[in-house]
Design a protein around this motif. Structure first.
Motif, PDB file in Angstrom:
ATOM      1  N   TRP A 137      -2.604  60.417  42.485  1.00 46.28           N
ATOM      2  CA  TRP A 137      -1.693  61.055  41.537  1.00 46.28           C
ATOM      3  C   TRP A 137      -0.287  60.558  41.880  1.00 46.28           C
ATOM      4  CZ3 TRP A 137      -3.351  64.443  37.681  1.00 46.28           C
ATOM      5  CH2 TRP A 137      -4.694  64.822  37.748  1.00 46.28           C
ATOM      6  N   ARG A 143       4.953  61.993  38.221  1.00 52.59           N
ATOM      7  CA  ARG A 143       6.054  62.925  38.456  1.00 52.59           C
ATOM      8  C   ARG A 143       5.681  64.299  37.917  1.00 52.59           C
ATOM      9  NH1 ARG A 143      11.299  63.071  34.709  1.00 52.59           N
ATOM     10  NH2 ARG A 143      12.763  64.266  35.974  1.00 52.59           N
ATOM     11  N   LEU A 144       5.804  65.318  38.756  1.00 51.46           N
ATOM     12  CA  LEU A 144       5.553  66.692  38.355  1.00 51.46           C
ATOM     13  C   LEU A 144       6.889  67.409  38.248  1.00 51.46           C
ATOM     14  CD1 LEU A 144       3.555  69.045  37.797  1.00 51.46           C
ATOM     15  CD2 LEU A 144       3.677  69.565  40.242  1.00 51.46           C
ATOM     16  N   ALA A 175       4.999  73.610  33.483  1.00 53.00           N
ATOM     17  CA  ALA A 175       5.055  72.435  34.362  1.00 53.00           C
ATOM     18  C   ALA A 175       4.563  71.244  33.549  1.00 53.00           C
ATOM     19  CB  ALA A 175       4.184  72.626  35.598  1.00 53.00           C
ATOM     20  N   TYR A 186       3.338  67.125  34.069  1.00 53.79           N
ATOM     21  CA  TYR A 186       3.044  65.958  34.911  1.00 53.79           C
ATOM     22  C   TYR A 186       2.964  64.727  34.017  1.00 53.79           C
ATOM     23  CZ  TYR A 186       0.407  62.548  37.636  1.00 53.79           C
ATOM     24  OH  TYR A 186      -0.002  61.391  38.268  1.00 53.79           O
ATOM     25  N   LEU A 199      -0.393  65.054  45.832  1.00 53.23           N
ATOM     26  CA  LEU A 199       0.687  64.812  44.876  1.00 53.23           C
ATOM     27  C   LEU A 199       1.951  64.316  45.560  1.00 53.23           C
ATOM     28  CD1 LEU A 199       1.595  65.069  41.918  1.00 53.23           C
ATOM     29  CD2 LEU A 199       2.287  67.415  42.422  1.00 53.23           C
ATOM     30  N   VAL A 224       7.851  65.499  42.983  1.00 53.22           N
ATOM     31  CA  VAL A 224       7.922  66.868  42.483  1.00 53.22           C
ATOM     32  C   VAL A 224       9.385  67.232  42.276  1.00 53.22           C
ATOM     33  CG1 VAL A 224       7.374  69.290  42.937  1.00 53.22           C
ATOM     34  CG2 VAL A 224       5.820  67.498  43.728  1.00 53.22           C
TER      35      VAL A 224
END
Length: 258
Positions: free
Chosen positions: A4, A7-8, A15, A17, A245, A251
């Protein structure tokens, strides 16, 4: 194994992603999820029977056991919880259905919105995508369809530094018994108070990771007993661990203005 590496971005009640879809175990979360592929189709395994769904965009209902297939093609995954106006609107449109695949014209419009609105606030992007799924959805961005008593509790939970173990302390505040409050909360938000509190804890923990904090620091920030407790809960909710992640992706937390 596919990572993964996208970008979250997190905000209050949602949210998003953006990036390739990596390996994930079967999982379920309390938010409605809108999955959109940039070009190719997505493949989704749904439920214990492993029903396979293939389409360019798909809405997965809250608390549905599912798993997306690995794909190197970029995708956009939008999570909207039922506490937001948009989330409540989408949930009411989805009803009891486990999932919804938009028709081709809708999918094309949604893809264009994601591509063209990449620089807009992500909360607004989520609302725009939701408005293109059902004709009745545009109003959910403007009108609050959640009971004022439940909205009062949601607002207070957003403001407290330490989350309570239950919403029972708020019963007297809004003039409801504990049992009636639990029933109304689930009816209005689409999840039980305990599941919503867990969802908030996960959001607070993941939000802490955007400051490059350690997993242990993130766990304590979210109210988990330790990093292992956070990792187990995160994997059960999203099918991956927090480190899956943060090792390869990014994040971030988006503050909403106005």
């Amino acid at each position: 194994m596919k990572d993964w590496s996208g970008r979250l971005l997190l905000g209050r009640g949602w949210a998003i992603y953006n990036g390739p879809v990596g390996d994930a175990a079967y999982h379920r979360h309390s938010a409605v999820q809108i999955c959109i592929s940039d070009k190719s189709e997505l493949v989704l395994d749904l439920g214990a029977e492993k029903t396979q769904v293939t389409c360019g965009a798909v809405v997965v209902g809250a608390d549905q056991l599912h798993r997306l297939h690995v794909s190197s093609e970029p995708a956009t995954l939008i999570y909207i919880d039922g506490s937001s106006r948009v989330g409540a609107g989408v949930r009411s449109q989805l009803g009891s259905e486990a999932y919804y695949c938009p028709e081709l014209a809708q999918t094309t419009l949604i893809r264009m919105t994601v591509a063209e609105k990449s620089n807009t606030p992500r909360s607004r992007q989520a609302a725009l995508v939701a408005s293109q799924l059902w004709k009745a959805a545009p109003a959910c961005d403007e009108q609050d369809i959640i009971d004022p008593r439940v909205r009062e509790i949601l607002t207070r939970l957003d403001e407290v530094q330490y989350l309570p173990r239950s919403v029972s302390p708020f019963s007297r505040l809004v003039g409801l018994s504990d049992s009636r409050l639990r029933h109304l909360f689930k009816e209005q938000v689409g999840m039980s108070p305990s599941k919503y509190l867990l969802w908030l804890k996960l959001q607070r923990a993941v939000r802490h990771l955007d400051n490059e904090g350690s997993l242990t620091e993130a766990a304590y920030a979210g109210g988990f007993s330790d990093s292992a407790h956070l990792a187990r809960t995160f994997r059960r909710t999203f099918g991956i661990s927090p480190s899956d992640l943060t090792k390869h992706g990014k994040v971030e937390w988006e503050m909403e203005l106005g």
